[in-house]
Design an enzyme around this catalytic site. Structure first.
Site, mmCIF file in Angstrom:
data_model
loop_
_atom_site.group_PDB
_atom_site.id
_atom_site.type_symbol
_atom_site.label_atom_id
_atom_site.label_comp_id
_atom_site.label_asym_id
_atom_site.label_seq_id
_atom_site.Cartn_x
_atom_site.Cartn_y
_atom_site.Cartn_z
ATOM 1 N N GLY A 134 0.780 -1.222 0.000
ATOM 2 C CA GLY A 134 0.000 0.000 0.000
ATOM 3 C C GLY A 134 0.817 1.280 0.000
ATOM 4 O O GLY A 134 0.273 2.374 0.063
ATOM 5 N N ASP A 268 -11.529 -0.487 -14.176
ATOM 6 C CA ASP A 268 -11.386 0.044 -12.819
ATOM 7 C C ASP A 268 -10.608 1.351 -12.803
ATOM 8 O O ASP A 268 -10.528 2.013 -11.754
ATOM 9 C CB ASP A 268 -10.717 -0.986 -11.900
ATOM 10 C CG ASP A 268 -9.385 -1.487 -12.437
ATOM 11 O OD1 ASP A 268 -9.405 -2.177 -13.469
ATOM 12 O OD2 ASP A 268 -8.339 -1.197 -11.838
#
EC number: 2.7.7.-
Length: 513
Positions: A134, A268
């Site tokens: 992340g 996406d």
């Protein structure tokens, strides 16, 4: 900054997972998961966008705001979360995806009533990080911050960059997926948008057959972001889909206008509001090439090449149509809308090209002119932006070969020069058919052809300097991108230097970029 007015309407309207567990997992039947940013002990601000901050209602920056810009020590009113979505990646269904590097702070409203969503990119893992950490590296964060601002000042719908900060830690990345991972400086970029909703949010609910949530999400989107839609029932969803198609086509035309290549147009990565979103292996085009893709992951098929972006956007809209079918329930309408998409796109595309050439509109035989121009550009390997800057003053050019050689990435032999001379004659004959004055024609060109583009080699140089603790290049690029239709720095208005042709990060990039 004014952080007290940040709200979380998304959390209040949809089912979510409130466990705050960052471990990757499927989260069926929910649209978000609450998650805390990881926190960083030694952050350092690189740049803060004062103008944007005041515009969206966050007001001025002070030193205590650095914590917020990297996700540290957040006020109690800010409940952070990541959203789940699905998508088609390189034409294949990928199932559940989501905000793998993005964590949302919420929504701020300025005094004029404009609402803006704020999120961190690179602030730690979420349930949707797919076994990744992340985090984000400096190079990708600089690229996103600067390019999103560049697109805004070019007049193209886009997310925007509020700040860029060092995290104070190193991140390991394999930049070109070559089996050679290296440590790089970590960074966090704070980005903003009216909304970060994507085609994939709607695909996820449809795939999970959560039709009630799909309808609630669509109603929420229409109410908040499409106020012009006042119809009811099934017609409301038809009008919504038509509006998304129009916004998407208009965005693609704008990408073509400036030579922007997104590089990874998965569903996406498609904004439901027609914004440029997710700046990864993008590139501004140097030499004109319809088959150019900046993304190594897109080779050899070149699915997302420059010249295919209109076609791919239509394919992506087909997937959105499938997701919305449960609400629209009219196969004929969807087919007719999507089949007319190409007609609308090409009409808008040719009108855009006519403005770039200084024409008063698209006339008979202009399509043939544009096709011949494309062939000439590719054969002569002419720089897309510099070509239009040059023909803006073509009447003052006495030596075509010398001037066009300066903007070509190949040697212009006599045969190529003759083709160029013939094209310029045809162009000047076409200009004579204009019903507008020459000054108006030139103004059309000046308003549609940027003098400055944020090319990859300039970004590469800027990233190298920031790594060394320098900010002079960052400051110059920021000033130039804020004034793209002016030539503030002549050294930036030149073709890509040959020494950058084969350097990773200048010509080709990976999805890790």
């Amino acid at each position: 900054m004014n952080l007290k007015n940040i709200k979380q309407p998304f959390l209040e309207n949809f089912p979510g997972d409130f466990s705050k567990n960052p471990i990757q997992r499927n989260t069926p039947k929910v649209l978000f998961s609450t998650i805390d940013p990881v926190g960083f002990d030694h952050p350092k601000l690189i740049v803060f966008n004062e103008k944007l901050s005041e515009e969206i209602g966050l007001e001025k920056f002070n030193d205590t705001d650095l914590d917020f810009l990297v996700g540290n020590n957040l006020p109690e009113n800010i409940k952070t979360y990541a959203t789940a979505y699905a998508g088609h990646q390189f034409g294949n269904w990928a199932g559940q995806l989501g905000d793998g590097r993005a964590i949302i702070a919420g929504e701020i409203q300025n005094p004029e009533g404009q609402k803006t969503e704020i999120q961190w990119k690179g602030a730690g893992a979420t349930p949707y990080s797919r076994h990744a950490d992340g985090r984000a590296v400096l190079r990708s964060s600089v690229r996103e911050y600067l390019m999103s601002e560049a697109m805004h000042h070019l007049g193209i719908p886009t997310t925007r960059g509020l700040s860029l900060s060092f995290t104070g830690e190193n991140v390991v990345r394999d930049m070109m997926y070559s089996g050679n991972p290296q440590e790089e400086k970590g960074a966090v970029v704070v980005r903003t948008a009216e909304s970060f909703l994507r085609f994939g949010h709607f695909e996820l609910m449809s795939a999970q057959k959560e039709i009630d949530t799909l309808q609630k999400l669509t109603d929420f989107t229409i109410k908040n972001y499409f106020p012009e839609i006042t119809s009811e029932g099934e017609q409301k969803y038809k009008d919504f889909f038509q509006a998304v198609c129009t916004k998407t086509a208009d965005l693609m035309v704008e990408w073509f206008r400036v030579g922007f290549v997104h590089g990874v147009m998965n569903t996406d990565n498609m904004s439901i509001l027609g914004l440029t979103i997710d700046f990864g292996p993008f590139s501004m085009m140097d030499e004109y090439d319809l088959n150019f893709t900046p993304n190594t992951t897109d080779l050899p098929g070149r699915r997302y090449a420059f010249g295919k972006q209109g076609q791919i956007s239509q394919w992506n809209l087909w997937q959105l149509a499938n997701a919305l079918f449960a609400l629209i329930k009219d196969e004929k309408f969807l087919e007719e809308t999507l089949n007319s998409y190409g007609t609308y796109f090409w009409k808008a595309h040719d009108a855009m090209l006519s403005r770039k050439f200084g024409f008063d509109g698209v006339k008979e035989n202009d399509e043939e002119f544009f096709t011949n121009w494309q062939g000439l550009m590719q054969e002569l390997q002419l720089d897309y932006t510099l070509f239009f800057n040059l023909i803006e003053k073509i009447d003052t050019v006495s030596d075509l070969k010398t001037e066009f050689q300066k903007i070509s990435y190949t040697i212009l032999d006599e045969k190529k020069v003759r083709k160029l001379e013939d094209f310029i004659r045809q162009y000047q004959l076409r200009l004579k058919k204009n019903t507008i004055e020459k000054d108006e024609s030139v103004n059309l060109m000046k308003n549609n052809n940027p003098k400055f583009l944020l090319r990859n080699y300039l970004l590469f140089e800027c990233i190298e300097e920031i790594n060394e603790g320098k900010t002079e290049m960052l400051e110059k690029l920021t000033k130039a991108l804020e004034n793209p239709y002016q030539e503030i720095y002549p050294e930036f208005s030149a073709k890509r230097p040959s020494n950058y042709d084969d350097i990773s990060g200048c010509s080709m990039l990976s999805c890790s970029s």
